[in-house]
Design a protein around this motif. Sequence first.
Motif, mmCIF file in Angstrom:
data_model
loop_
_atom_site.group_PDB
_atom_site.id
_atom_site.type_symbol
_atom_site.label_atom_id
_atom_site.label_comp_id
_atom_site.label_asym_id
_atom_site.label_seq_id
_atom_site.Cartn_x
_atom_site.Cartn_y
_atom_site.Cartn_z
ATOM 1 N N ARG A 37 0.791 -1.230 -0.237
ATOM 2 C CA ARG A 37 -0.152 0.008 0.033
ATOM 3 C C ARG A 37 0.842 1.295 0.205
ATOM 4 N NH1 ARG A 37 -3.712 2.447 4.851
ATOM 5 N NH2 ARG A 37 -4.594 4.023 3.568
ATOM 6 N N LEU A 38 0.658 1.927 -0.889
ATOM 7 C CA LEU A 38 1.501 3.381 -1.183
ATOM 8 C C LEU A 38 0.356 4.393 -1.277
ATOM 9 C CD1 LEU A 38 3.924 2.294 -3.975
ATOM 10 C CD2 LEU A 38 4.220 2.140 -1.331
ATOM 11 N N GLU A 39 0.678 5.179 -0.411
ATOM 12 C CA GLU A 39 -0.307 6.512 -0.244
ATOM 13 C C GLU A 39 0.170 7.916 -0.197
ATOM 14 O OE1 GLU A 39 -2.742 7.378 3.321
ATOM 15 O OE2 GLU A 39 -4.339 6.725 2.108
ATOM 16 N N ASN A 40 0.012 8.651 -0.903
ATOM 17 C CA ASN A 40 0.623 10.070 -0.785
ATOM 18 C C ASN A 40 2.251 9.979 -0.838
ATOM 19 O OD1 ASN A 40 0.526 12.928 -0.947
ATOM 20 N ND2 ASN A 40 0.204 12.832 1.587
ATOM 21 N N CYS A 41 2.491 9.130 -1.758
ATOM 22 C CA CYS A 41 4.184 9.062 -1.858
ATOM 23 C C CYS A 41 4.509 9.625 -3.200
ATOM 24 C CB CYS A 41 4.731 7.389 -1.829
ATOM 25 S SG CYS A 41 4.276 6.707 -0.269
ATOM 26 N N VAL A 42 4.702 10.813 -3.291
ATOM 27 C CA VAL A 42 4.464 11.619 -4.783
ATOM 28 C C VAL A 42 5.784 11.287 -5.513
ATOM 29 C CG1 VAL A 42 3.110 13.628 -3.285
ATOM 30 C CG2 VAL A 42 5.698 13.684 -3.354
ATOM 31 N N GLN B 66 -2.287 -1.116 -3.382
ATOM 32 C CA GLN B 66 -2.932 0.389 -3.448
ATOM 33 C C GLN B 66 -1.997 1.526 -3.732
ATOM 34 O OE1 GLN B 66 -5.229 -0.911 0.502
ATOM 35 N NE2 GLN B 66 -5.812 1.235 -0.529
ATOM 36 N N VAL B 67 -2.145 2.196 -4.681
ATOM 37 C CA VAL B 67 -1.348 3.288 -5.156
ATOM 38 C C VAL B 67 -2.061 4.562 -5.239
ATOM 39 C CG1 VAL B 67 0.482 4.156 -6.802
ATOM 40 C CG2 VAL B 67 -0.174 1.741 -6.460
ATOM 41 N N GLU C 42 -6.786 5.412 -6.011
ATOM 42 C CA GLU C 42 -7.680 6.581 -5.823
ATOM 43 C C GLU C 42 -6.841 7.833 -6.064
ATOM 44 O OE1 GLU C 42 -10.286 8.611 -2.492
ATOM 45 O OE2 GLU C 42 -9.307 6.559 -1.918
ATOM 46 N N ARG C 43 -7.452 8.383 -7.065
ATOM 47 C CA ARG C 43 -6.825 9.797 -7.341
ATOM 48 C C ARG C 43 -5.572 9.776 -8.133
ATOM 49 N NH1 ARG C 43 -9.479 14.030 -4.639
ATOM 50 N NH2 ARG C 43 -11.472 13.430 -4.425
ATOM 51 N N SER C 44 -4.741 8.588 -8.040
ATOM 52 C CA SER C 44 -3.449 8.616 -8.442
ATOM 53 C C SER C 44 -3.300 9.556 -10.085
ATOM 54 C CB SER C 44 -2.516 7.314 -8.456
ATOM 55 O OG SER C 44 -2.325 7.133 -7.069
ATOM 56 N N ALA C 45 -3.921 8.334 -11.213
ATOM 57 C CA ALA C 45 -3.777 8.710 -12.494
ATOM 58 C C ALA C 45 -4.506 10.113 -12.729
ATOM 59 C CB ALA C 45 -4.203 7.660 -13.218
ATOM 60 N N GLY C 46 -5.284 10.760 -11.774
ATOM 61 C CA GLY C 46 -6.107 11.963 -12.221
ATOM 62 C C GLY C 46 -5.399 13.176 -11.538
#
Length: 232
Positions: A146-151, A172-173, A199-203
Amino acid sequence: MHILQLNRECLLHLYSFLDKDSRRNLSLTCHHLREVFLEPSLWCLLHFHSPGELKKDNFVLGPFLHHLSISWHSSRVKVCNIEDWMKTSFQREMCRKHERLVSSFLDRVCNTCPKLISLTLSGCGHIMDNDVVSILRSCTTLRSLRLENCVRITDSVLHAIVSYGQTLKTVQVDFCRNVTLEGLQMVELQRPLLQITAERSAGMIPDCPLPIKHPANRQTLTGVRQKILSFS
């Protein structure tokens, strides 16, 4: 019964109900309890709430670690997420103190925790692709990532998931702005049984390249100097 009269198995069970700080404090009371604290099998789960916690001596990193979570939910994460070329000198100084902490810790995980099953990295704005790729190559039993908010994570991690994450079941990315729709579609195509969400990553708007400062035209400057001299 005195606590030191308990056998090792009972003490390990007792320790399992304590948090990291409580385990360490108890271990400082005598050599016997210190030995129990250092038992690798006690440390199968580690959860950290900030990069600063990674520098403490209240845990043991060893081969029995199965579940690792580093989740930083702080207003300072917003500073970490700013593109480097846009940061002020003050913001760079803020980040300098902790920017390598998570990467260095993950490097230790690669060398000491081959049986890792799940990894969560949230708000780790300074980790790079190679940090996660190294985990995928070293921890061959990893099932959940799970990777979240890892810009700074890009499609390179997605390619590594396909190449090295053969045991992965869920990925999860979320809110990783440099992950593209094309990269996600590639994973879905090549690993159809893998459950992946983003969630939101590609957008999100990806990082912009560093603006190139074009040098002024030397001939033009020379011409301007000549005109100034002619009127002086």
